[in-house]
Design a protein around this motif. Structure first.
Motif, short mmCIF file in Angstrom:
data_model
loop_
_atom_site.label_atom_id
_atom_site.label_comp_id
_atom_site.label_asym_id
_atom_site.label_seq_id
_atom_site.Cartn_x
_atom_site.Cartn_y
_atom_site.Cartn_z
N ASN A 203 -1.63 151.73 55.53
CA ASN A 203 -2.53 150.67 56.01
C ASN A 203 -3.96 150.95 55.55
OD1 ASN A 203 -0.65 149.10 57.32
ND2 ASN A 203 -1.05 149.89 59.35
N ALA A 204 -4.39 152.20 55.68
CA ALA A 204 -5.78 152.54 55.30
C ALA A 204 -6.02 152.26 53.81
CB ALA A 204 -6.07 153.99 55.62
N VAL B 57 -1.36 143.99 46.93
CA VAL B 57 -2.54 144.74 47.35
C VAL B 57 -2.10 146.03 48.05
CG1 VAL B 57 -4.10 142.77 47.50
CG2 VAL B 57 -2.70 143.38 49.49
N ASN B 58 -0.78 146.26 48.05
CA ASN B 58 -0.23 147.45 48.72
C ASN B 58 -0.43 148.69 47.88
OD1 ASN B 58 1.18 146.39 51.11
ND2 ASN B 58 2.33 145.22 49.59
N PRO B 59 -0.55 149.88 48.56
CA PRO B 59 -0.51 151.12 47.81
C PRO B 59 0.91 151.33 47.24
CG PRO B 59 -0.48 151.55 50.20
CD PRO B 59 -0.67 150.06 50.00
N LYS C 230 7.26 143.70 54.41
CA LYS C 230 6.34 143.92 55.53
C LYS C 230 5.58 145.25 55.43
CE LYS C 230 7.34 140.01 57.53
NZ LYS C 230 8.28 139.39 56.61
N THR C 231 4.50 145.34 56.25
CA THR C 231 3.66 146.54 56.17
C THR C 231 4.40 147.78 56.67
OG1 THR C 231 2.67 145.74 58.22
CG2 THR C 231 1.40 145.41 56.23
N LEU C 232 5.39 147.59 57.54
CA LEU C 232 6.37 148.65 57.84
C LEU C 232 7.70 148.11 57.34
CD1 LEU C 232 7.03 151.39 59.11
CD2 LEU C 232 7.54 150.20 61.23
N GLY D 268 0.36 148.07 63.18
CA GLY D 268 -0.80 148.97 63.11
C GLY D 268 -2.14 148.26 63.19
N ALA D 269 -2.15 146.91 63.19
CA ALA D 269 -3.42 146.18 63.32
C ALA D 269 -3.92 146.32 64.76
CB ALA D 269 -3.22 144.71 62.97
#
Ligand SMILES: Cc1ncc(COP(=O)(O)O)c(C=O)c1O
Length: 424
Positions: A271-272, A396-398, A198-200, A175-176
């Motif tokens: 991500n947001a 730092v993740n939601p 990972k972010t996903l 998503g970057a």
């Protein structure tokens, strides 16, 4: 604010148990995984989940082809093989990355050649690439490290000029965007990891391969499944049982895929929220003397797989190394309940496998192909300096939000205000 540092017996800033884990699992994720059991024949789900994920990720990325696999390393290996890179060929890789980027090259008997990083973004420095191109070079592998997009335009220009393939390692950057373009959509092929952190995230292992090139796609698909052509869903009935070349077993897992598909629906939202958390940290930590926060060049939209903080003892006027300062502050921060840590301990070319060129035995692939590529410790000073002087702030993740980020800032401020106590 408690003045006594937690490391000296004071009250910790982040209460125990306050931090929420990643990936955040919702009712929708649970339902998605449970639905795998809902069909009469569970084996059908392998095709349903794999094709569903392939379609949805290709759509998200705006690319033609996607193959879900069982790891990011597998996906990167498929990128190397898909581009027709083979024994003795060279692929340019950044000196600072997880070594799987380079392993994917070695897996296909090719040879990684390392390039130092840009000291401001920690991604490969395109200005240093051309000096490493030889007549054996076949591709460049930019790695969007920490979720920060590589400076792709000059890199793509170099690749065009020298007729090289571009393999994007997007393990950390789902998503970057670079100048509005999604990381993974700019090169010839891309490999993504969906490993738990990972972010996903699949919550376990997983990976994704993408390309717009049908020939590359077909080569990668062959390698993914034993080197055989199979009709998905009809493996038993219509499989030729005829290997067209050496293949691996890289198929993904349907439960993980069901989970990723559900997570993908919230990728942009997550991500947001992570970006908001990290922007808050940057806004507040950048004002603290002795700390350096991430630099974001214009038109780059990082997703902060990791939040990186640098240490600058000179700015504080203390006569110690950045590494010592970092280690002391990290120890105090950990006591405050801030999860900080190191990731890579050495640039990849300084790791044993490259220093001793052991590869898969008997000095191969280097010796088997008369390769003169060597890995000198002094060739990657920026990567070494980055590792010495930086730490990671985790979680730092939601759903962690600004309340936790506020505590992180408070803890940093407290520790940096009492440096004399920890540097004694
Ligand atoms: C930059 C980078 N490349 C490749 C990989 C390999 O991914 P995986 O662990 O899914 O094989 C990782 C992940 O761990 C990574 O961080």
């Amino acid at each position: 604010m408690s003045e006594k540092l937690a490391v000296h017996g004071g009250k910790r800033t982040v209460p125990e148990g306050f931090i929420k884990p990643w990936p955040h699992v919702t009712e929708a994720d649970r339902k998605a995984v449970m639905e795998v059991f809902a069909t009469a024949r569970i084996t059908e789900q392998q095709q349903i989940q794999s094709e569903g994920l392939a379609k949805e990720w290709a759509e998200y990325m705006g690319v033609q082809y996607c193959i879900p696999v069982n790891s990011g390393t597998a996906a990167l290996h498929m990128c190397v093989a898909g581009l027709g890179i083979g024994p003795g060929d060279e692929v340019i890789v950044p000196a600072f990355t997880f070594w799987a980027s380079a392993a994917a090259v070695l897996h296909h008997n090719a040879i990684p050649v390392f390039v130092d990083i840009d000291p401001t973004t920690y991604c490969i420095d395109p200005n240093l690439i051309e000096a490493k191109i030889s007549d054996r070079t076949k591709a460049i592998m930019p790695v969007h490290i920490h979720g920060m997009p590589v400076d792709m335009d000059p890199l793509l220009e170099i690749a065009r000029k020298h007729h090289l393939g571009v393999i994007e390692d997007v393990a950390q950057a789902h998503g970057a965007r670079y100048k509005g373009r999604l990381c993974g959509s700019m090169g010839d092929v891309a490999g993504y990891s969906t490993q738990a952190s990972k972010t996903l995230s699949s919550g376990c292992q997983g990976g994704l391969f993408t390309t717009n090139d049908e020939v590359v796609y077909r080569k990668a698909a062959l390698l993914q499944y034993f080197g055989e052509w199979v009709v998905p869903g009809r493996e038993r009935e219509e499989q030729e049982y005829n290997a067209y070349g050496l293949g691996w077993m890289y198929r993904g897992d349907m439960f993980a895929q069901a989970f990723i598909r559900s997570q993908l629906r919230r990728l942009d939202e997550n991500n947001a929220l992570r970006i908001r958390n990290c922007n808050f940290l940057t806004e507040h930590l950048s004002g603290i003397k002795g700390l350096e926060t991430p630099f974001v060049p214009e038109k780059r939209e990082p997703v902060y797989y990791n939040y990186v903080v640098g240490f600058n003892p000179k700015e504080l006027g203390v006569d110690i190394s950045a590494r010592t300062l970092r280690e002391k502050v990290q120890e105090a921060l950990r006591a405050e309940g801030v999860p900080t840590g190191q990731w890579q301990r050495l640039p990849v070319p300084m790791q044993e496998i490259f220093q001793n060129r052991v590869g898969y035995g008997k000095g191969c692939p280097w010796k088997c192909h008369g390769s003169e590529v060597e890995y000198h410790k002094d060739d990657y000073p920026r990567a070494v300096e980055f590792i010495d002087s930086h730490c990671y702030v985790f979680d730092v993740n939601p759903p962690n939000d600004l309340e936790l980020m506020g505590m992180y800032v408070e803890a940093f401020q407290k520790v940096m205000d009492h440096l004399d106590q920890i540097l004694e």
